[in-house]
Design a protein around this motif. Structure first.
Motif, mmCIF file in Angstrom:
data_model
loop_
_atom_site.group_PDB
_atom_site.id
_atom_site.type_symbol
_atom_site.label_atom_id
_atom_site.label_comp_id
_atom_site.label_asym_id
_atom_site.label_seq_id
_atom_site.Cartn_x
_atom_site.Cartn_y
_atom_site.Cartn_z
ATOM 1 N N ALA A 70 0.680 -1.421 0.055
ATOM 2 C CA ALA A 70 0.002 -0.131 -0.146
ATOM 3 C C ALA A 70 0.925 1.321 0.100
ATOM 4 N N CYS A 120 3.720 1.406 -1.432
ATOM 5 C CA CYS A 120 4.608 1.327 -2.686
ATOM 6 C C CYS A 120 3.926 2.273 -3.706
ATOM 7 N N GLN A 121 4.883 2.976 -4.384
ATOM 8 C CA GLN A 121 4.396 3.971 -5.501
ATOM 9 C C GLN A 121 4.791 3.512 -6.844
ATOM 10 N N ARG A 122 5.984 2.934 -6.948
ATOM 11 C CA ARG A 122 6.538 2.415 -8.375
ATOM 12 C C ARG A 122 6.533 1.300 -8.705
ATOM 13 N N GLU A 129 -5.173 -4.155 -7.435
ATOM 14 C CA GLU A 129 -5.298 -2.742 -6.767
ATOM 15 C C GLU A 129 -3.589 -2.235 -7.097
ATOM 16 N N ALA A 130 -2.724 -2.603 -6.817
ATOM 17 C CA ALA A 130 -1.463 -1.958 -6.869
ATOM 18 C C ALA A 130 -1.092 -1.689 -8.216
ATOM 19 N N THR A 131 -1.057 -2.618 -9.095
ATOM 20 C CA THR A 131 -0.927 -2.403 -10.439
ATOM 21 C C THR A 131 -1.827 -1.495 -11.083
ATOM 22 N N SER A 132 -3.054 -1.267 -10.705
ATOM 23 C CA SER A 132 -3.903 -0.105 -11.151
ATOM 24 C C SER A 132 -3.434 1.271 -10.818
ATOM 25 N N ARG A 133 -2.700 1.302 -9.696
ATOM 26 C CA ARG A 133 -2.325 2.742 -9.083
ATOM 27 C C ARG A 133 -0.851 2.928 -9.735
ATOM 28 N N GLY A 134 -0.421 2.098 -10.602
ATOM 29 C CA GLY A 134 0.879 2.361 -11.457
ATOM 30 C C GLY A 134 2.070 1.567 -10.789
ATOM 31 N N VAL A 135 1.836 0.493 -9.703
ATOM 32 C CA VAL A 135 2.911 -0.290 -9.438
ATOM 33 C C VAL A 135 3.429 -1.049 -10.064
ATOM 34 N N ASP A 166 10.022 -0.229 -4.311
ATOM 35 C CA ASP A 166 10.561 1.092 -4.806
ATOM 36 C C ASP A 166 11.911 1.451 -4.276
#
Length: 174
Positions: A14, A16-18, A64-70, A125
């Motif tokens: 959660a 994690c950004q990249r 969820e994570a990949t939809s945020r761009g991770v 990240d």
């Protein structure tokens, strides 16, 4: 950094950004939560819809994570011929891929000249590592966090060297 309690994976991802990369080094894991699925796969020779549903929490977490761009990448180093457990993992990997994980496989002989860490890990990240420690029989022992820049660089370099040599899941047969 070795806190007495390592946050759950869901909290780590959660934040994690990249990118989140995972290196798996074992030919077998004795994860109790997989016992039913593994036994069912042995009986059926395939991953059943019920087994896929039991993985829903993980698959939703990946989506969820990949939809945020991770970007989530997993590389598995495996002995050849592969173990029964690796055949089971391979049979279910399409579900991870459909959820958004990028997964590759590297036969252990092709990893012989790579410098690798001594434990599986997730790298978040390029700032935090969660090592996974397992007993000889594959049973989970503990997680350990590490944010030492030299350790992070070593693990990031190791992962990229494995990734560069490995075969995408869609092309890898067991």
């Amino acid at each position: 950094m070795k806190p007495s309690v390592v946050p759950p994976f869901s909290e780590l991802i959660a934040g994690c950004q990249r990118s989140a990369v995972h290196l798996e080094l074992r030919d077998s894991y004795g994860i109790a939560a997989e016992d039913e699925d593994f036994a069912e796969w042995r009986e059926l020779g395939e991953i059943s819809p019920a087994s896929a549903e039991r993985r829903r929490d993980w698959l939703d977490l990946v989506k969820e994570a990949t939809s945020r761009g991770v970007v989530m990448r997993r590389a598995r180093i495996v002995s050849v011929p592969v173990s029964e457990y690796i055949r089971y993992e391979h049979a279910g990997t399409h579900l991870n891929v459909q959820a958004g994980e990028l997964i590759r496989w590297l036969p252990r002989p092709e990893a012989a000249t790579l410098a690798l860490p001594g434990a599986d890990f997730w790298l978040f990240d390029d700032r935090l590592i969660r090592f996974g420690h397992f007993a000889g029989d594959g049973a989970f022992v503990s997680h350990e966090l590490n944010d030492d820049p030299q350790v992070i660089k070593m693990c990031a370099d190791a992962f990229e060297s494995v990734w560069d040599r490995s075969t995408p899941h869609e092309e890898y047969t067991v």
